[in-house]
Design a protein around this motif. Structure first.
Motif, PDB file in Angstrom:
ATOM      1  N   SER A   1      -3.328   3.784  -2.502  1.00  0.00           N
ATOM      2  CA  SER A   1      -3.030   3.084  -3.751  1.00  0.00           C
ATOM      3  C   SER A   1      -2.547   1.682  -3.401  1.00  0.00           C
ATOM      4  O   SER A   1      -1.722   1.519  -2.493  1.00  0.00           O
ATOM      5  CB  SER A   1      -1.944   3.863  -4.505  1.00  0.00           C
ATOM      6  OG  SER A   1      -1.586   3.228  -5.709  1.00  0.00           O
ATOM      7  N   ILE A   2      -3.058   0.670  -4.102  1.00  0.00           N
ATOM      8  CA  ILE A   2      -2.760  -0.725  -3.774  1.00  0.00           C
ATOM      9  C   ILE A   2      -2.177  -1.441  -4.993  1.00  0.00           C
ATOM     10  O   ILE A   2      -2.707  -1.321  -6.094  1.00  0.00           O
ATOM     11  CB  ILE A   2      -4.028  -1.469  -3.303  1.00  0.00           C
ATOM     12  CG1 ILE A   2      -4.647  -0.762  -2.097  1.00  0.00           C
ATOM     13  CG2 ILE A   2      -3.712  -2.926  -2.966  1.00  0.00           C
ATOM     14  CD1 ILE A   2      -6.032  -1.283  -1.722  1.00  0.00           C
ATOM     15  N   TYR A   3      -1.078  -2.181  -4.774  1.00  0.00           N
ATOM     16  CA  TYR A   3      -0.432  -2.959  -5.820  1.00  0.00           C
ATOM     17  C   TYR A   3      -0.216  -4.398  -5.344  1.00  0.00           C
ATOM     18  O   TYR A   3      -0.066  -4.642  -4.135  1.00  0.00           O
ATOM     19  CB  TYR A   3       0.953  -2.396  -6.157  1.00  0.00           C
ATOM     20  CG  TYR A   3       0.977  -1.027  -6.772  1.00  0.00           C
ATOM     21  CD1 TYR A   3       1.200  -0.851  -8.137  1.00  0.00           C
ATOM     22  CD2 TYR A   3       0.806   0.117  -5.986  1.00  0.00           C
ATOM     23  CE1 TYR A   3       1.249   0.410  -8.712  1.00  0.00           C
ATOM     24  CE2 TYR A   3       0.853   1.384  -6.551  1.00  0.00           C
ATOM     25  CZ  TYR A   3       1.077   1.519  -7.914  1.00  0.00           C
ATOM     26  OH  TYR A   3       1.122   2.779  -8.464  1.00  0.00           O
ATOM     27  N   ARG A   4      -0.156  -5.323  -6.287  1.00  0.00           N
ATOM     28  CA  ARG A   4       0.354  -6.653  -5.977  1.00  0.00           C
ATOM     29  C   ARG A   4       1.871  -6.585  -5.936  1.00  0.00           C
ATOM     30  O   ARG A   4       2.492  -5.900  -6.742  1.00  0.00           O
ATOM     31  CB  ARG A   4      -0.074  -7.671  -7.050  1.00  0.00           C
ATOM     32  CG  ARG A   4      -1.496  -8.177  -6.876  1.00  0.00           C
ATOM     33  CD  ARG A   4      -1.875  -9.155  -7.963  1.00  0.00           C
ATOM     34  NE  ARG A   4      -1.061 -10.358  -7.940  1.00  0.00           N
ATOM     35  CZ  ARG A   4      -1.335 -11.448  -7.222  1.00  0.00           C
ATOM     36  NH1 ARG A   4      -2.413 -11.463  -6.457  1.00  0.00           N
ATOM     37  NH2 ARG A   4      -0.556 -12.503  -7.253  1.00  0.00           N
ATOM     38  N   ARG A   5       2.457  -7.274  -4.990  1.00  0.00           N
ATOM     39  CA  ARG A   5       3.912  -7.285  -4.878  1.00  0.00           C
ATOM     40  C   ARG A   5       4.536  -7.964  -6.090  1.00  0.00           C
ATOM     41  O   ARG A   5       3.933  -8.840  -6.729  1.00  0.00           O
ATOM     42  CB  ARG A   5       4.338  -7.985  -3.594  1.00  0.00           C
ATOM     43  CG  ARG A   5       4.023  -9.473  -3.581  1.00  0.00           C
ATOM     44  CD  ARG A   5       4.356 -10.122  -2.243  1.00  0.00           C
ATOM     45  NE  ARG A   5       5.780 -10.045  -1.925  1.00  0.00           N
ATOM     46  CZ  ARG A   5       6.293 -10.384  -0.743  1.00  0.00           C
ATOM     47  NH1 ARG A   5       5.485 -10.807   0.224  1.00  0.00           N
ATOM     48  NH2 ARG A   5       7.573 -10.300  -0.535  1.00  0.00           N
ATOM     49  N   ILE A   6       5.771  -7.582  -6.417  1.00  0.00           N
ATOM     50  CA  ILE A   6       6.535  -8.222  -7.486  1.00  0.00           C
ATOM     51  C   ILE A   6       7.447  -9.295  -6.907  1.00  0.00           C
ATOM     52  O   ILE A   6       7.641 -10.356  -7.500  1.00  0.00           O
ATOM     53  CB  ILE A   6       7.373  -7.174  -8.250  1.00  0.00           C
ATOM     54  CG1 ILE A   6       6.449  -6.187  -8.961  1.00  0.00           C
ATOM     55  CG2 ILE A   6       8.295  -7.848  -9.264  1.00  0.00           C
ATOM     56  CD1 ILE A   6       7.177  -5.037  -9.623  1.00  0.00           C
ATOM     57  N   SER A   7       8.009  -9.016  -5.731  1.00  0.00           N
ATOM     58  CA  SER A   7       8.928  -9.953  -5.089  1.00  0.00           C
ATOM     59  C   SER A   7       8.211 -11.243  -4.690  1.00  0.00           C
ATOM     60  O   SER A   7       6.980 -11.286  -4.572  1.00  0.00           O
ATOM     61  CB  SER A   7       9.560  -9.303  -3.850  1.00  0.00           C
ATOM     62  OG  SER A   7       8.551  -8.884  -2.941  1.00  0.00           O
ATOM     63  N   LYS A   8       8.979 -12.268  -4.473  1.00  0.00           N
ATOM     64  CA  LYS A   8       8.427 -13.577  -4.141  1.00  0.00           C
ATOM     65  C   LYS A   8       7.749 -13.559  -2.772  1.00  0.00           C
ATOM     66  O   LYS A   8       8.281 -13.029  -1.798  1.00  0.00           O
ATOM     67  CB  LYS A   8       9.547 -14.619  -4.141  1.00  0.00           C
ATOM     68  CG  LYS A   8       9.083 -16.044  -3.893  1.00  0.00           C
ATOM     69  CD  LYS A   8      10.262 -17.008  -3.936  1.00  0.00           C
ATOM     70  CE  LYS A   8       9.807 -18.437  -3.650  1.00  0.00           C
ATOM     71  NZ  LYS A   8      10.949 -19.394  -3.653  1.00  0.00           N
ATOM     72  N   GLU A   9       6.549 -14.124  -2.723  1.00  0.00           N
ATOM     73  CA  GLU A   9       5.843 -14.218  -1.445  1.00  0.00           C
ATOM     74  C   GLU A   9       6.656 -15.045  -0.453  1.00  0.00           C
ATOM     75  O   GLU A   9       7.259 -16.050  -0.811  1.00  0.00           O
ATOM     76  CB  GLU A   9       4.464 -14.852  -1.657  1.00  0.00           C
ATOM     77  CG  GLU A   9       3.514 -13.977  -2.446  1.00  0.00           C
ATOM     78  CD  GLU A   9       2.218 -14.692  -2.802  1.00  0.00           C
ATOM     79  OE1 GLU A   9       1.844 -15.622  -2.069  1.00  0.00           O
ATOM     80  OE2 GLU A   9       1.601 -14.327  -3.814  1.00  0.00           O
ATOM     81  N   GLY A  10       6.684 -14.582   0.783  1.00  0.00           N
ATOM     82  CA  GLY A  10       7.473 -15.266   1.810  1.00  0.00           C
ATOM     83  C   GLY A  10       8.797 -14.578   2.073  1.00  0.00           C
ATOM     84  O   GLY A  10       9.453 -14.844   3.076  1.00  0.00           O
ATOM     85  N   SER A  11       9.194 -13.666   1.161  1.00  0.00           N
ATOM     86  CA  SER A  11      10.425 -12.898   1.338  1.00  0.00           C
ATOM     87  C   SER A  11      10.067 -11.450   1.653  1.00  0.00           C
ATOM     88  O   SER A  11       8.947 -11.006   1.371  1.00  0.00           O
ATOM     89  CB  SER A  11      11.273 -12.961   0.070  1.00  0.00           C
ATOM     90  OG  SER A  11      10.576 -12.380  -1.022  1.00  0.00           O
TER      91      SER A  11
ATOM     92  N   VAL B   1       0.851  -1.196   0.000  1.00  0.00           N
ATOM     93  CA  VAL B   1       0.000   0.000   0.000  1.00  0.00           C
ATOM     94  C   VAL B   1       0.880   1.237   0.000  1.00  0.00           C
ATOM     95  O   VAL B   1       1.895   1.305   0.691  1.00  0.00           O
ATOM     96  CB  VAL B   1      -0.917   0.028   1.241  1.00  0.00           C
ATOM     97  CG1 VAL B   1      -1.686   1.342   1.313  1.00  0.00           C
ATOM     98  CG2 VAL B   1      -1.899  -1.130   1.203  1.00  0.00           C
ATOM     99  N   LEU B   2       0.482   2.223  -0.794  1.00  0.00           N
ATOM    100  CA  LEU B   2       1.104   3.547  -0.788  1.00  0.00           C
ATOM    101  C   LEU B   2       0.038   4.537  -0.355  1.00  0.00           C
ATOM    102  O   LEU B   2      -1.101   4.491  -0.841  1.00  0.00           O
ATOM    103  CB  LEU B   2       1.629   3.892  -2.181  1.00  0.00           C
ATOM    104  CG  LEU B   2       2.836   3.048  -2.609  1.00  0.00           C
ATOM    105  CD1 LEU B   2       2.920   2.919  -4.105  1.00  0.00           C
ATOM    106  CD2 LEU B   2       4.114   3.663  -2.057  1.00  0.00           C
ATOM    107  N   ILE B   3       0.390   5.440   0.548  1.00  0.00           N
ATOM    108  CA  ILE B   3      -0.652   6.258   1.163  1.00  0.00           C
ATOM    109  C   ILE B   3      -0.186   7.679   1.471  1.00  0.00           C
ATOM    110  O   ILE B   3       0.962   7.911   1.861  1.00  0.00           O
ATOM    111  CB  ILE B   3      -1.153   5.565   2.458  1.00  0.00           C
ATOM    112  CG1 ILE B   3      -2.446   6.184   2.937  1.00  0.00           C
ATOM    113  CG2 ILE B   3      -0.091   5.543   3.536  1.00  0.00           C
ATOM    114  CD1 ILE B   3      -3.228   5.275   3.854  1.00  0.00           C
ATOM    115  N   ASP B   4      -1.072   8.613   1.238  1.00  0.00           N
ATOM    116  CA  ASP B   4      -0.939   9.977   1.753  1.00  0.00           C
ATOM    117  C   ASP B   4      -1.952  10.067   2.884  1.00  0.00           C
ATOM    118  O   ASP B   4      -3.148  10.220   2.636  1.00  0.00           O
ATOM    119  CB  ASP B   4      -1.237  10.996   0.651  1.00  0.00           C
ATOM    120  CG  ASP B   4      -1.123  12.440   1.136  1.00  0.00           C
ATOM    121  OD1 ASP B   4      -0.918  12.648   2.346  1.00  0.00           O
ATOM    122  OD2 ASP B   4      -1.261  13.357   0.300  1.00  0.00           O
TER     123      ASP B   4
END
Length: 334
Positions: free
Chosen positions: A134-144, A112-115
């Motif tokens: 603003s909400i995004y799906r992570r790019i990095s591997k889940e669990g890391s 999440v990115l937030i003002d």
């Protein structure tokens, strides 16, 4: 009898809007709803609780922080930390992003990115403020642990975005890529109810929002555009009306409902524009496009800009498509 749909019911009924989610994104929006209620409560009692005014410190942007800035920031951080849908958070009030690296959050799919409190310079004079998310799906591997790559994604990758406006009523507006809907908070019941379904910019608008105190610094094209909107032309319903509060959420909300354009160009006292790409421009651009409008930096689509740093600033022109394209034409001609 007319059925009143709550935000929670609406999210569940529209679960299909979240193509990858298995309930996490719905829960995340519920977390934002909860934090918004808590911030709303603090704003409403600010004068009584002596939490108005500045704290004598500056944020990473070099701006004086209001007490409510930090309170709102802490509320959102604590809310996300206490629930398991988010693995990382970036805030306009913080120099670096926060990593939620524990058993609860490590497998989470979203950042999440937030003002936390947009327009906070208006707090002491009781003018409308808001929260932008603003909400995004992570790019990095889940669990890391999350990395900067997760946060520096172009705006077109957003899975949801919106704002909460704290005014005469408190309204949460969001999109998940299938239109824009607004929900008004009923303090007696404690719930948000659908009040503004399928919001669209009107075909025509006649309001422009810009800080004309910076006129001397504006690019030539923007100066010409301002002169044009101020000219008398009954066929085009000009001159347009000027409305600017210094609160992006307030100006954007009015323009989206009634028809208008918001401009914060480059060449002001902030040479690259004042608004932050990640915390303000991207979420507002996503909402704009979903409501049938257009969002640009003056020449290119905001959502196609690849960010280089967390607090990157960009020019922003957004609103009614026809009005934005007219402004772009003036900028191009110079």
């Amino acid at each position: 009898m007319e059925r009143h749909v709550t935000l929670g019911e609406f999210i569940i009924e529209n679960q299909k809007d979240f193509p990858y989610a298995k309930g996490e994104l719905s829960a995340l929006l519920s977390s934002i709803k909860l934090a918004g209620k808590l911030v709303n409560q603090q704003i409403n009692k600010a004068g009584l609780a002596e939490i108005l005014g500045k704290i004598g410190k500056q944020n990473i942007q070099g701006e004086n922080q209001a007490k409510l800035d930090l309170i709102a920031n802490d509320i959102f951080i604590d809310t996300f930390r206490n629930r398991g849908e988010v693995c990382g958070l970036g805030s306009e009030e913080l120099e670096d992003f926060i990593v939620f690296d524990d058993d609860i959050h490590r497998e989470a799919k979203y950042i999440v990115l937030i003002d936390p409190l947009d327009g906070s310079s208006n707090i002491d004079v009781d003018i409308t403020v808001g929260t932008i998310f603003s909400i995004y799906r992570r790019i990095s591997k889940e669990g890391s642990p999350v990395t900067s790559e997760d946060f520096l994604q172009p705006g077109r990758n957003q899975v949801a975005a919106g704002y909460i406006i704290y005014g005469t009523s408190t309204i949460l507006v969001y999109t998940s890529g299938n239109g824009v809907n607004g929900f008004t908070f009923d303090p007696g019941i404690g719930s948000f109810f659908l009040s503004h379904p399928n919001i669209k910019f009107p075909k025509k608008g006649n309001t422009y929002s810009i800080n004309e105190g910076n006129y001397i610094h504006f690019p030539k094209g923007i100066k010409k555009y301002i002169k044009w909107v101020q000219e008398l032309d009954e066929n085009e319903n000009r001159p347009f009306t000027s409305r600017y509060t210094g609160s992006l959420v307030a100006d954007f909300h009015r323009n989206m409902l009634l028809g208008g354009i918001y401009l914060y160009p480059e060449g002001t006292t902030s040479p690259h524009g004042k608004l932050r790409l990640l915390y303000e421009s991207n979420p507002m651009a996503f909402l704009t496009e979903q409501a049938g409008g257009k969002a640009t930096d003056g020449s290119k689509r905001i959502l196609d800009i690849t960010p280089k740093e967390l607090h990157q600033r960009v020019p922003l022109i957004c609103g009614n498509r026809e009005m934005v394209e007219k402004a772009e034409k003036f900028l191009k001609e110079g």
